[in-house]
Design a protein around this motif. Structure first.
Motif, PDB file in Angstrom:
ATOM      1  N   PHE A 133      61.123 -50.709  62.300  1.00 36.87           N
ATOM      2  CA  PHE A 133      60.741 -51.868  61.485  1.00 36.87           C
ATOM      3  C   PHE A 133      61.497 -51.851  60.164  1.00 36.87           C
ATOM      4  O   PHE A 133      61.881 -50.796  59.656  1.00 36.87           O
ATOM      5  N   ILE A 134      61.704 -53.032  59.634  1.00 40.70           N
ATOM      6  CA  ILE A 134      62.383 -53.228  58.359  1.00 40.70           C
ATOM      7  C   ILE A 134      61.646 -54.309  57.578  1.00 40.70           C
ATOM      8  O   ILE A 134      61.290 -55.353  58.123  1.00 40.70           O
ATOM      9  N   ALA A 135      61.446 -54.046  56.293  1.00 42.07           N
ATOM     10  CA  ALA A 135      60.911 -55.061  55.395  1.00 42.07           C
ATOM     11  C   ALA A 135      62.058 -55.598  54.543  1.00 42.07           C
ATOM     12  O   ALA A 135      62.687 -54.850  53.802  1.00 42.07           O
ATOM     13  N   GLN A 173      57.989 -59.545  56.550  1.00 43.72           N
ATOM     14  CA  GLN A 173      58.304 -60.335  55.358  1.00 43.72           C
ATOM     15  C   GLN A 173      57.804 -59.598  54.121  1.00 43.72           C
ATOM     16  O   GLN A 173      56.657 -59.164  54.056  1.00 43.72           O
ATOM     17  N   ALA A 174      58.678 -59.447  53.150  1.00 44.74           N
ATOM     18  CA  ALA A 174      58.326 -58.717  51.937  1.00 44.74           C
ATOM     19  C   ALA A 174      59.059 -59.333  50.750  1.00 44.74           C
ATOM     20  O   ALA A 174      59.859 -60.277  50.898  1.00 44.74           O
ATOM     21  N   GLU A 175      58.782 -58.790  49.591  1.00 44.13           N
ATOM     22  CA  GLU A 175      59.397 -59.306  48.349  1.00 44.13           C
ATOM     23  C   GLU A 175      59.359 -58.206  47.295  1.00 44.13           C
ATOM     24  O   GLU A 175      58.343 -57.512  47.161  1.00 44.13           O
ATOM     25  N   ASN A 177      57.041 -53.648  45.272  1.00 44.82           N
ATOM     26  CA  ASN A 177      57.330 -54.271  46.556  1.00 44.82           C
ATOM     27  C   ASN A 177      56.055 -54.738  47.244  1.00 44.82           C
ATOM     28  O   ASN A 177      55.159 -53.926  47.517  1.00 44.82           O
ATOM     29  N   ALA A 178      55.998 -56.035  47.510  1.00 40.97           N
ATOM     30  CA  ALA A 178      54.882 -56.639  48.235  1.00 40.97           C
ATOM     31  C   ALA A 178      55.256 -56.678  49.714  1.00 40.97           C
ATOM     32  O   ALA A 178      56.193 -57.368  50.100  1.00 40.97           O
ATOM     33  N   ILE A 179      54.514 -55.938  50.527  1.00 39.38           N
ATOM     34  CA  ILE A 179      54.829 -55.770  51.943  1.00 39.38           C
ATOM     35  C   ILE A 179      53.885 -56.600  52.794  1.00 39.38           C
ATOM     36  O   ILE A 179      52.670 -56.528  52.656  1.00 39.38           O
ATOM     37  N   LEU A 234      51.107 -53.279  48.063  1.00 37.89           N
ATOM     38  CA  LEU A 234      52.080 -53.362  46.977  1.00 37.89           C
ATOM     39  C   LEU A 234      52.405 -51.938  46.545  1.00 37.89           C
ATOM     40  O   LEU A 234      51.501 -51.160  46.244  1.00 37.89           O
ATOM     41  N   HIS A 235      53.696 -51.567  46.565  1.00 33.04           N
ATOM     42  CA  HIS A 235      54.035 -50.232  46.082  1.00 33.04           C
ATOM     43  C   HIS A 235      54.920 -50.301  44.839  1.00 33.04           C
ATOM     44  O   HIS A 235      55.777 -51.167  44.710  1.00 33.04           O
TER      45      HIS A 235
END
Length: 398
Positions: A56-58, A130-132, A146-148, A186-187
């Motif tokens: 998996f990839i964000a 989907q992340a940001e 990072n919002a995952i 969120l990290h």
């Protein structure tokens, strides 16, 4: 009695059979593309990760989601021009939309997540989350989180201090999660980037569960300096504070923070430097987020684990050993400080074992224990010259 025992064992067997088996999934939660300040097309980046056995990839571009029309001009640098030609050749003119202006400059219409997702995703084999990267600031200090698995764009919330900025963004994510019902986390990213985030800024946060113990970007100061904690020290210092305040444990991730895909060397932010291994029942965002919130994952820059157990207050680690490689397993935790204050705790190396397997059982005076595994294998294309492959487990609490 024998009949009862047989029925009992048979019941246990069928219950076990009904439970979905867990397995380890490899993934990166910090990945940039041309949608922000990465230097490559999303499709080529995803192909890189998928072809190297990531599960998996964000995609986590700065303050944006890949969900709108967006044109990107191809820079005149030879590497970038060549990359466009490779992209066009691989995917063809029916897929690649581009235009050339009167000055000969090429602009490409980037594909959205909805468009490129079907090219790569395979159920149970490869997942795009989907992340940001929520990129905020306070007095010029970059504060990135990072919002995952976000459902909607999370706008930077701002604030009157570094801590308030982080708290406001944490609260905004939790509000979106509660409102939409979609699991998300969120990290905190690279606290030492531009020396922006200090331990005291994170100490009082409410709801903070994750941070990057390792980040592959060359400017993030993973190891700190004479006046600022490195990430290992920061982790344990915060853990002591969080647990003393009755908060849940803080978990550590390793990430690429990848930006540069056209050239590979120390000093660039390349893919493949750090990732997480998540033990989940299935390859879905919900299962991965749930497993991470339970601490069922470890962070690594190359060391893989054959087994990881946390039972009976004991943390046990077994390395998936490589040939001609030596390993050292360290157990870090916190015990009462020598000053005699029973409530005060000090970070301490509890045990160190050379070899590929070791365990540590918590004693009444131990607040927590986590393992750090260090190999003597040099990391390929490292964050910093001289780095070796490592792994970090999550803390086991008393």
């Amino acid at each position: 009695m024998r009949l009862f025992l047989s029925l009992f064992l048979l019941t246990l067997f069928f219950v076990a059979q009904a439970q979905p088996a867990t397995r380890w999934y490899k993934g990166n939660t910090h990945t940039h593309t041309l949608w922000s300040d990465g230097d490559d097309f999303p499709e080529l980046i995803l192909d890189w990760y998928k072809s190297r056995d990531y599960d998996f990839i964000a995609i986590s571009d700065h303050n944006t989601l890949a969900d709108k029309e967006f044109w990107k001009e191809v820079p005149e640098h030879p590497f970038r021009q060549e990359r466009f030609r490779e992209y066009l050749k691989k995917y063809g003119k029916d897929w690649v939309e581009y235009k050339t202006d009167s000055a000969g400059k090429i602009s490409v219409k980037l594909k959205t997540l909805k468009e490129f997702r079907p090219l790569f995703e395979e159920k149970g084999k490869f997942l795009i989350i989907q992340a940001e990267e929520v990129s905020d600031k306070f007095e010029g200090k970059p504060i990135h989180m990072n919002a995952i698995n976000v459902k909607e764009l999370l706008k930077p919330q701002g604030g009157h201090s570094v801590a308030e900025v982080m708290q406001n963004n944490l609260d905004a994510l939790n509000e979106q999660r509660k409102r939409t019902g979609q699991p998300m986390i969120l990290h905190v990213n690279h606290p030492n980037f531009v020396w922006a985030i200090k331990a005291d800024d994170m100490r009082g946060l409410r709801g903070e569960r994750f941070f990057e113990v390792y980040n592959g970007h060359p400017l993030v100061h993973n190891y700190g300096d004479s006046t600022t904690f490195g990430m290992d020290e920061l982790w344990d210092d915060l853990q002591i504070s969080y647990l003393a305040d009755g908060k849940p444990p803080l978990y550590g991730l390793a990430t690429d923070d990848s930006h540069n895909y056209l050239e590979y060397k120390v000093g660039l932010s390349n893919p493949g430097r750090g990732w997480i291994m998540v033990k989940a029942k299935e390859l879905t965002p919900e299962a991965l987020v749930g497993a991470m919130e339970n601490g069922d994952f470890y962070a690594t820059t190359g060391v893989l684990l054959a087994d990881l157990q946390t039972t009976n207050n004991t943390l046990s680690v077994e390395v998936e050993a490589k040939a001609n490689t030596k390993y050292t397993i360290q157990f870090w935790g916190a015990r009462p400080s020598p000053a005699g204050n029973s409530k005060a705790r000090k970070r301490v190396l509890l045990k160190e074992v050379p070899g590929t397997s070791a365990s540590f059982k918590l004693t009444p005076q131990d607040l927590f224990v986590r393992a750090k595994i260090i190999s003597d294998t040099p990391q390929k294309n490292p964050y910093q010259e001289g780095d070796v492959e490592k792994a970090w487990t999550q803390p086991l609490l008393k």
